[in-house]
Motif scaffolding. Structure first.
Motif, short mmCIF file in Angstrom:
data_model
loop_
_atom_site.label_atom_id
_atom_site.label_comp_id
_atom_site.label_asym_id
_atom_site.label_seq_id
_atom_site.Cartn_x
_atom_site.Cartn_y
_atom_site.Cartn_z
N GLN A 1 0.83 -1.21 0.00
CA GLN A 1 0.00 0.00 0.00
C GLN A 1 0.87 1.26 0.00
OE1 GLN A 1 -3.77 0.05 0.03
NE2 GLN A 1 -2.92 -1.72 -1.02
N ILE A 2 1.81 1.30 -0.96
CA ILE A 2 2.69 2.45 -1.11
C ILE A 2 2.63 2.92 -2.55
CG2 ILE A 2 4.28 1.78 0.74
CD1 ILE A 2 6.18 0.67 -1.46
N SER A 3 3.15 4.11 -2.78
CA SER A 3 3.21 4.62 -4.14
C SER A 3 4.42 4.03 -4.86
CB SER A 3 3.32 6.15 -4.12
OG SER A 3 4.59 6.53 -3.60
N GLN A 4 4.37 4.09 -6.15
CA GLN A 4 5.50 3.65 -6.96
C GLN A 4 6.73 4.51 -6.66
OE1 GLN A 4 4.34 2.10 -10.88
NE2 GLN A 4 6.04 3.30 -11.70
N ALA A 5 6.51 5.78 -6.37
CA ALA A 5 7.63 6.69 -6.03
C ALA A 5 8.28 6.26 -4.72
CB ALA A 5 7.13 8.12 -5.94
N ARG A 6 7.48 5.84 -3.75
CA ARG A 6 8.03 5.38 -2.45
C ARG A 6 8.83 4.10 -2.66
NH1 ARG A 6 10.85 4.57 1.15
NH2 ARG A 6 10.30 4.14 3.30
N LEU A 7 8.34 3.22 -3.51
CA LEU A 7 9.06 1.99 -3.82
C LEU A 7 10.40 2.32 -4.50
CD1 LEU A 7 9.27 -1.09 -3.98
CD2 LEU A 7 7.99 -0.96 -6.14
N ALA A 8 10.36 3.24 -5.46
CA ALA A 8 11.58 3.63 -6.16
C ALA A 8 12.62 4.15 -5.18
CB ALA A 8 11.27 4.70 -7.21
N LYS A 9 12.20 4.95 -4.22
CA LYS A 9 13.13 5.49 -3.22
C LYS A 9 13.78 4.36 -2.42
CE LYS A 9 13.40 8.52 0.77
NZ LYS A 9 12.66 9.31 1.75
N ALA A 10 12.97 3.39 -1.98
CA ALA A 10 13.51 2.26 -1.20
C ALA A 10 14.47 1.41 -2.04
CB ALA A 10 12.37 1.40 -0.67
N LEU A 11 14.18 1.28 -3.32
CA LEU A 11 15.04 0.50 -4.19
C LEU A 11 16.34 1.22 -4.53
CD1 LEU A 11 12.41 -0.99 -6.68
CD2 LEU A 11 13.49 -2.12 -4.72
N GLY A 12 16.30 2.57 -4.47
CA GLY A 12 17.49 3.35 -4.79
C GLY A 12 17.54 3.78 -6.24
N MET A 13 16.37 4.03 -6.81
CA MET A 13 16.32 4.49 -8.20
C MET A 13 15.31 5.64 -8.30
SD MET A 13 13.95 1.53 -10.08
CE MET A 13 15.33 0.99 -10.95
N SER A 14 15.35 6.34 -9.40
CA SER A 14 14.42 7.45 -9.58
C SER A 14 13.03 6.91 -9.93
CB SER A 14 14.91 8.38 -10.69
OG SER A 14 14.72 7.76 -11.96
N PRO A 15 12.00 7.64 -9.54
CA PRO A 15 10.64 7.24 -9.93
C PRO A 15 10.48 7.16 -11.45
CG PRO A 15 10.54 8.87 -8.18
CD PRO A 15 11.98 8.78 -8.62
N ALA A 16 11.15 8.05 -12.17
CA ALA A 16 11.06 8.03 -13.64
C ALA A 16 11.63 6.74 -14.22
CB ALA A 16 11.77 9.24 -14.23
N MET A 17 12.77 6.30 -13.69
CA MET A 17 13.39 5.06 -14.17
C MET A 17 12.49 3.87 -13.86
SD MET A 17 15.71 3.35 -15.68
CE MET A 17 17.11 4.42 -15.87
N LEU A 18 11.92 3.83 -12.66
CA LEU A 18 11.03 2.72 -12.31
C LEU A 18 9.82 2.72 -13.22
CD1 LEU A 18 10.48 0.30 -10.52
CD2 LEU A 18 9.36 1.85 -8.89
N SER A 19 9.29 3.88 -13.51
CA SER A 19 8.16 3.98 -14.43
C SER A 19 8.50 3.44 -15.81
CB SER A 19 7.70 5.44 -14.52
OG SER A 19 6.65 5.57 -15.46
N GLN A 20 9.68 3.76 -16.29
CA GLN A 20 10.11 3.27 -17.61
C GLN A 20 10.26 1.75 -17.61
OE1 GLN A 20 13.63 5.45 -18.68
NE2 GLN A 20 12.54 7.39 -18.82
N LEU A 21 10.75 1.18 -16.51
CA LEU A 21 10.86 -0.27 -16.41
C LEU A 21 9.49 -0.93 -16.35
CD1 LEU A 21 13.81 -0.34 -13.88
CD2 LEU A 21 13.87 -1.34 -16.19
N VAL A 22 8.58 -0.34 -15.58
CA VAL A 22 7.23 -0.89 -15.43
C VAL A 22 6.49 -0.89 -16.75
CG1 VAL A 22 4.96 -0.39 -14.39
CG2 VAL A 22 7.02 -0.40 -12.97
N SER A 23 6.63 0.18 -17.51
CA SER A 23 5.90 0.30 -18.78
C SER A 23 6.54 -0.49 -19.91
CB SER A 23 5.81 1.77 -19.19
OG SER A 23 7.10 2.25 -19.54
N GLY A 24 7.79 -0.91 -19.71
CA GLY A 24 8.49 -1.63 -20.77
C GLY A 24 9.28 -0.73 -21.69
N ARG A 25 9.38 0.55 -21.36
CA ARG A 25 10.21 1.42 -22.20
C ARG A 25 11.70 1.09 -21.99
NH1 ARG A 25 6.40 5.09 -20.35
NH2 ARG A 25 7.89 6.13 -18.99
N ARG A 26 12.03 0.52 -20.85
CA ARG A 26 13.38 0.02 -20.58
C ARG A 26 13.27 -1.45 -20.18
NH1 ARG A 26 17.80 3.68 -19.67
NH2 ARG A 26 17.07 5.79 -19.91
#
Length: 156
Positions: free
Chosen positions: A37-62
């Motif tokens: 029950q967290i945002s994708q941005a909060r997850l990105a912070k815990a993982l150590g990556m930018s929210p934009a990069m995580l978004s690109q991975l989730v969407s398949g752009r990367r």
């Protein structure tokens, strides 16, 4: 036509992610976000990556996660959420995210072995007290840094 081409590339990239990680990263991320029950941005912070990069991975752009520590953190979170009772209390979520964010990968072995290292640390905690584990880590650190990391984790 360009939109269709991008969709096809994203779908192909998600197939590549399945081959690399066992599932498209979007599936893993959506599961983590839903259970914790967290945002994708909060997850990105815990993982150590930018929210934009995580978004690109989730969407398949990367396709790939370039940092092995980030990958190890994602795999560890994915493994650990199966152990959690639902709904997960906020304090448990924050403690888990903080613990995963503090994870370091020494460069020895496969980052997927993070779960194995965690299990080893758990077993070591049952054998002796934290002071002895920390002393053993200090003694082993110069020659065996990856073992010292596990001992330090166990000492925490």
């Amino acid at each position: 036509m360009a939109i269709e081409s991008q969709r096809e590339r994203n779908a192909l990239n998600q197939q590549r992610q399945r081959a690399l990680y066992g599932a498209p990263l979007g599936e893993r991320v959506h599961r983590l976000v839903a259970v914790l029950q967290i945002s994708q941005a909060r997850l990105a912070k815990a993982l150590g990556m930018s929210p934009a990069m995580l978004s690109q991975l989730v969407s398949g752009r990367r396709v790939k996660i370039g940092d092995p520590t980030v990958l190890a953190r994602l795999l560890e979170l994915d493994r650990r959420i199966d152990e959690l009772r639902r709904p997960v209390p906020d304090s448990t979520v924050e403690a888990l995210l903080d613990e995963v964010a503090a994870m370091r990968w020494s460069g020895a072995g496969d980052p997927a072995d993070a779960g194995t290292a965690r299990a080893a640390a758990d077993a070591l905690r049952r054998l002796t007290d934290p002071g002895r584990l920390a002393a053993a880590a200090d003694a082993l650190s110069p020659a065996f840094p990856e073992l010292a990391d596990v001992l330090r984790e166990a000492a925490r």
